[in-house]
Write a protein that holds these residues in place. Structure first.
Motif, PDB file in Angstrom:
ATOM      1  N   ALA A   7       0.624  -0.954   0.100  1.00 46.66           N
ATOM      2  CA  ALA A   7       0.247   0.060  -0.031  1.00 46.66           C
ATOM      3  C   ALA A   7       0.784   1.062   0.252  1.00 46.66           C
ATOM      4  CB  ALA A   7      -0.935  -0.223   1.001  1.00 46.66           C
ATOM      5  N   ALA A   8       1.844   1.610   0.842  1.00 44.18           N
ATOM      6  CA  ALA A   8       3.100   2.648   0.926  1.00 44.18           C
ATOM      7  C   ALA A   8       3.381   2.769  -0.174  1.00 44.18           C
ATOM      8  CB  ALA A   8       4.302   2.632   2.030  1.00 44.18           C
ATOM      9  N   SER A   9       4.140   1.100  -1.310  1.00 45.77           N
ATOM     10  CA  SER A   9       4.485   1.915  -2.808  1.00 45.77           C
ATOM     11  C   SER A   9       3.364   2.013  -3.682  1.00 45.77           C
ATOM     12  CB  SER A   9       5.192   0.620  -3.220  1.00 45.77           C
ATOM     13  OG  SER A   9       3.959  -0.267  -3.259  1.00 45.77           O
ATOM     14  N   MET A  10       2.462   2.285  -3.596  1.00 44.96           N
ATOM     15  CA  MET A  10       1.042   2.530  -4.244  1.00 44.96           C
ATOM     16  C   MET A  10       1.060   3.857  -4.462  1.00 44.96           C
ATOM     17  SD  MET A  10      -1.170  -1.299  -4.733  1.00 44.96           S
ATOM     18  CE  MET A  10      -2.059  -0.786  -5.844  1.00 44.96           C
ATOM     19  N   THR A  11       0.727   3.998  -2.847  1.00 49.39           N
ATOM     20  CA  THR A  11       0.057   5.348  -2.871  1.00 49.39           C
ATOM     21  C   THR A  11       0.988   5.984  -2.777  1.00 49.39           C
ATOM     22  OG1 THR A  11       0.143   5.061  -0.160  1.00 49.39           O
ATOM     23  CG2 THR A  11      -1.887   4.629  -1.437  1.00 49.39           C
ATOM     24  N   GLY A  12       2.155   5.956  -2.769  1.00 51.93           N
ATOM     25  CA  GLY A  12       3.346   6.897  -2.392  1.00 51.93           C
ATOM     26  C   GLY A  12       3.218   7.484  -0.507  1.00 51.93           C
ATOM     27  N   LEU A  13       3.356   6.739   0.309  1.00 52.38           N
ATOM     28  CA  LEU A  13       3.062   7.353   1.331  1.00 52.38           C
ATOM     29  C   LEU A  13       3.691   6.655   2.220  1.00 52.38           C
ATOM     30  CD1 LEU A  13      -0.831   7.106   2.091  1.00 52.38           C
ATOM     31  CD2 LEU A  13       0.344   9.135   2.474  1.00 52.38           C
ATOM     32  N   ASP A  14       4.152   6.946   3.430  1.00 47.63           N
ATOM     33  CA  ASP A  14       5.488   6.243   4.046  1.00 47.63           C
ATOM     34  C   ASP A  14       4.572   4.991   4.965  1.00 47.63           C
ATOM     35  OD1 ASP A  14       7.322   8.340   3.474  1.00 47.63           O
ATOM     36  OD2 ASP A  14       6.843   8.757   5.257  1.00 47.63           O
ATOM     37  N   GLU A  15       5.341   3.809   5.165  1.00 50.50           N
ATOM     38  CA  GLU A  15       5.035   2.887   5.643  1.00 50.50           C
ATOM     39  C   GLU A  15       4.084   3.619   7.404  1.00 50.50           C
ATOM     40  OE1 GLU A  15       6.771  -0.826   5.940  1.00 50.50           O
ATOM     41  OE2 GLU A  15       7.447  -0.413   4.036  1.00 50.50           O
ATOM     42  N   GLU A  16       4.276   4.598   7.649  1.00 50.70           N
ATOM     43  CA  GLU A  16       3.912   4.765   9.365  1.00 50.70           C
ATOM     44  C   GLU A  16       2.656   5.423   8.826  1.00 50.70           C
ATOM     45  OE1 GLU A  16       6.837   5.194   8.224  1.00 50.70           O
ATOM     46  OE2 GLU A  16       7.982   3.676   9.556  1.00 50.70           O
ATOM     47  N   GLN A  17       2.035   5.517   8.022  1.00 50.35           N
ATOM     48  CA  GLN A  17       0.851   6.503   7.606  1.00 50.35           C
ATOM     49  C   GLN A  17       0.319   5.990   6.809  1.00 50.35           C
ATOM     50  OE1 GLN A  17       3.432   8.527   4.808  1.00 50.35           O
ATOM     51  NE2 GLN A  17       1.794  10.631   5.552  1.00 50.35           N
ATOM     52  N   VAL A  18       0.559   4.503   7.072  1.00 54.75           N
ATOM     53  CA  VAL A  18      -0.714   3.193   6.127  1.00 54.75           C
ATOM     54  C   VAL A  18      -0.558   1.900   7.843  1.00 54.75           C
ATOM     55  CG1 VAL A  18      -1.221   1.184   4.587  1.00 54.75           C
ATOM     56  CG2 VAL A  18      -0.037   2.567   4.080  1.00 54.75           C
ATOM     57  N   HIS A  19      -2.352   2.310   8.206  1.00 55.37           N
ATOM     58  CA  HIS A  19      -2.913   1.385   8.618  1.00 55.37           C
ATOM     59  C   HIS A  19      -3.315   0.072   8.340  1.00 55.37           C
ATOM     60  CE1 HIS A  19      -1.431   5.106  11.419  1.00 55.37           C
ATOM     61  NE2 HIS A  19      -2.003   5.792  10.368  1.00 55.37           N
ATOM     62  N   VAL A  20      -3.356  -0.976   8.154  1.00 53.92           N
ATOM     63  CA  VAL A  20      -3.629  -2.438   7.889  1.00 53.92           C
ATOM     64  C   VAL A  20      -4.789  -2.629   9.746  1.00 53.92           C
ATOM     65  CG1 VAL A  20      -3.004  -4.579   7.421  1.00 53.92           C
ATOM     66  CG2 VAL A  20      -2.270  -3.331   6.483  1.00 53.92           C
ATOM     67  N   HIS A  21      -6.287  -2.907   9.935  1.00 52.91           N
ATOM     68  CA  HIS A  21      -6.172  -2.903  10.490  1.00 52.91           C
ATOM     69  C   HIS A  21      -6.985  -4.367  10.455  1.00 52.91           C
ATOM     70  CE1 HIS A  21      -7.418   1.043  11.163  1.00 52.91           C
ATOM     71  NE2 HIS A  21      -7.074   1.374  10.862  1.00 52.91           N
TER      72      HIS A  21
END
Length: 749
Positions: free
Chosen positions: A404-418
């Protein structure tokens, strides 16, 4: 005497192979501390003594990071903590927590070392311990391979013990008494004068302390919960229909989506006409995404109807067009020197032993199999400028976070998997194609939550199935004994196929899953060889419940049974004679005692077959009794003996073994995934039928405890079921069936 464990305030159990790991990866990386993720968001008055336990004034939270797919993972993890922490887990909040490297799984990689599970030599044990190093460094938070209990057994009990002793220390300092004079009971510390203080009242004090790391674990004789019959913590919710799965989630303002993708996976789209779909009631948008078309609507049904209205011409798939061609490719690879992949078993001299020709020379086949869980693939994604939240049932949360981080350009810390409870998996939720699709849609609809649900047909036809495989078995007997056995197996490589989808990397080297469940069996046959051949990549494939052993258990044990019959020996007695592992031998003896074994012949039209497979370190023996009726084969009884070391939850163990047996029998009898024009021909449950209720035999289970290591039980009940049934059919009818599903060659009632 219990074991002593040590940890620091912000780390937890590095692993037992740090020195060896330092040589391969660098000492710093191996010894590097993994931060406790619970410390980052603590509120005043809360304590996170380890990454698995948070204590607050209003309650206790247990982190159970191995995913629950219906196998009871949350319950057993909670029980492991609760046993040492002295609490009733039913009074706590249980959550998988946020995915984090602290929750890496060492046990799942240990199964991949090139030593059979019955090999307990120093070299084998060192290799297994070493696998904790790559598991840590590559952040392998994964659920699978029946590894939840083996990985958690020491880890979570230690977490509970550390929390218990730290709470006692907090009470001791607060009240000026010796910690040694304080005990615990039911979530409370008990002072020498009998006064009790709830753990929750000590949270603020405990938060100020470094954990007490010199802890003694309870011996099994002192267990009050583990080893005793337990009701799973999710049982009431699941029995009353109140459990919330990923597919049940809704958030305000979300849209509903589904996809239609090429059933020939990898084939793409040649032509698309979406006019009819766009005018379907409720449809808001039709959106082409990578190798698929997404339909967005105001409810899931409308999205499905819009997808059905799409007019699509698919591009050609990059694999043979039908099942016949696929099996031709598998058979061509079998014995081809250019397709040789590995040989991990080569005892004696099989070529010399077979110079006079093979007494038995036969071929076996197994089909592709879909996972077909009850809950189809789904994901809910909310992407904003600064964050991406993903709600999904998954076995691989950190892989999803990275993707998700690589697809969205966000940092991994900004991706929250619930991570959500799952309505089944059987390996299907080791994949993330559906999550990638949901993220693609969310990128186009940034700010709007997107709930993607695959239709049943999409789920079945876009599964990454269990590999199809063929095997050739040869052997000889002498003086009533099996003396030579040569098994060759050909299939496409499963692990590289899966890893490429997850990481984009192609793994070098052999794929051990081609022969897992055959080369590693505990039999001392004088001339004994198992060879794996790597067929060309065809249908993209993945792990299926019991992985390589699901097919190799059938190949290996049916071949052994044929050789035993050719020798004129008793099927159970000869297996026991050949068995060189004490734990496995006792399992075989136990199943014989359970059924009162007196040979395979039970009288006119009645027969029984024995099957054995060691998978995931668990020896499992089964005896199946059948009757040949005018309408077909009837399953009467199944006897099962296993050894998993200490039994932690006898109720769930019996349920898992029984479920595995019935799962294995149903698929052996009825299930396959066949292909025509590059597409699967089975697209719903009616075409992939397991056992019907009226077909379910009586199942009797016995668990032995002679093993020296704690093992998992979610998968080992599956592999012996198919050969035990096939061998029973032979005993009753003298018909040898060497191809699955069995209903291609016989009827069942």
């Amino acid at each position: 005497m219990g074991k002593l464990r040590t940890l620091t305030r912000r780390t937890f159990l590095i692993g037992s192979a740090a020195i060896a790991g330092g040589v391969a990866f660098g000492t710093y990386l191996v010894k590097r501390s993994i931060p406790n993720p619970l410390l980052d968001d603590l509120q005043d008055g809360e304590a996170a003594i380890t990454p698995y336990i948070k204590i607050a004034p209003d309650g206790i939270t247990l982190i159970t990071p191995r995913a629950d797919m219906g196998q009871g993972a949350y319950s057993i993890q909670a029980l492991l903590i609760a046993e040492e922490l002295d609490i009733d887990p039913a009074t706590t909040t249980i959550t998988p927590g946020a995915p984090d490297p602290a929750y890496y799984n060492a046990a799942v990689l240990a199964e991949g070392v090139p030593f059979p599970a019955y090999d307990r030599s120093t070299m084998a044990e060192t290799a297994r311990a070493f696998m904790s190093i790559p598991a840590k460094l590559f952040e392998v938070q994964i659920t699978g391979g029946s590894s939840t209990v083996p990985d958690s057994y020491d880890k979570l009990r230690t977490a509970g013990a550390v929390a218990r002793e730290t709470l006692k220390e907090a009470a001791a300092r607060k009240l000026g008494v010796a910690r040694a004079d304080i005990s615990t009971k039911n979530g409370q510390v008990v002072l020498p004068d009998g006064t009790v203080i709830p753990y929750t009242d000590l949270a603020a004090d405990a938060a100020q302390l470094d954990p007490v790391t010199e802890v003694e674990l309870k011996p099994a004789t002192a267990w009050t919960r583990l080893g005793k019959p337990q009701q799973r913590l999710d049982m009431v919710a699941k029995c009353t229909g109140t459990e919330t799965y990923g597919i049940d989630l809704n958030v305000e303002g979300m849209v509903y989506a589904t996809v239609r993708a090429n059933p020939g996976i990898g084939g793409g789209i040649a032509r698309l006409n979406s006019d009819a779909a766009r005018t379907t009631a409720g449809v808001q948008q039709v959106l082409p995404i990578t190798s698929a078309v997404a339909v967005i609507a105001d409810n899931t049904w409308s999205a499905f109807q819009g997808a059905n209205a799409l007019d699509i011409t698919w591009g050609p798939a990059p694999f043979p067009e039908n099942s016949d061609r696929m099996f031709e490719a598998l058979e061509a690879a079998l014995g081809d020197d250019d397709a040789f992949d590995h040989r991990q078993r080569d005892d004696g001299n099989i070529d010399a032993a077979l110079e006079r020709g093979a007494e038995i020379d036969v071929t076996y086949r197994v089909p592709y199999l879909p996972h077909a869980p009850m809950e189809p693939m789904n994901a809910l994604v909310h992407l904003t400028k600064d964050a991406c939240d993903i709600w999904v049932g998954t076995q691989i949360p950190l892989f999803i976070r990275k993707k998700a981080a690589s697809m969205t350009g966000l940092d991994e810390e900004q991706v929250h998997v619930h991570v959500q409870p799952m309505g089944g998996s059987f390996g299907h939720r080791l994949e993330m194609t559906h999550v990638e699709q949901a993220i693609e849609i969310a990128i186009e609809m940034r700010g709007t939550p997107v709930k993607l649900v695959w239709s049943r047909e999409e789920d079945m036809t876009h599964d990454y199935p269990r590999p199809a495989a063929v095997a050739r078995g040869r052997g000889r007997t002498d003086l009533g004994h099996v003396i030579s056995m040569d098994l060759s197996v050909a299939q496409s490589a499963m692990t590289p196929s899966w890893m490429h989808r997850l990481t984009g990397m192609t793994l070098p080297g052999p794929d051990a899953t081609i022969t897992t469940g055959s080369w590693d069996q505990p039999f001392a046959i004088p001339n004994y060889r198992v060879t794996g051949y790597r067929a060309p990549d065809m249908v993209p494939i993945s792990s299926w419940r019991s992985v390589g052993a699901s097919s190799n258990g059938f190949f290996h044990d049916c071949l052994l049974d044929e050789l035993i019959h050719a020798a004129g020996a008793d099927p159970l007695a000869e297996r026991i004679r050949l068995c060189m592992d004490d734990t496995s031998r006792k399992v075989l003896e136990a199943v014989g005692d359970m059924c009162g074994w007196d040979g395979p012949d039970l009288g006119y039209n009645h027969g029984r077959g024995v099957g054995f497979c060691m998978s995931f370190g668990v020896p499992c023996a089964q005896v199946v009794d059948v009757t040949q009726t005018e309408e077909g084969i009837r399953l009467d009884r199944v006897y099962v003996a296993v050894d998993v070391g200490d039994v932690l939850d006898p109720v769930n163990l019996e349920a898992q073994i029984t479920g595995g047996v019935l799962f294995g029998l149903g698929h052996a009898m009825n299930c396959e995934l066949t292909y025509a024009d590059h597409a699967p021909e089975q697209d719903n449950f009616y075409a992939n039928s397991g056992l019907r209720l009226y077909q379910v035999p009586e199942v009797k289970v016995k668990a032995l405890t002679n093993g020296t290591r704690i093992r998992g039980i979610g998968e080992p009940g599956v592999p012996p079921a198919a050969p035990a049934l096939a061998n029973a059919i032979f005993a009753a009818t003298r018909q040898r069936i060497r191809e699955l599903p069995l209903n291609r060659h016989t009827d069942f009632v």
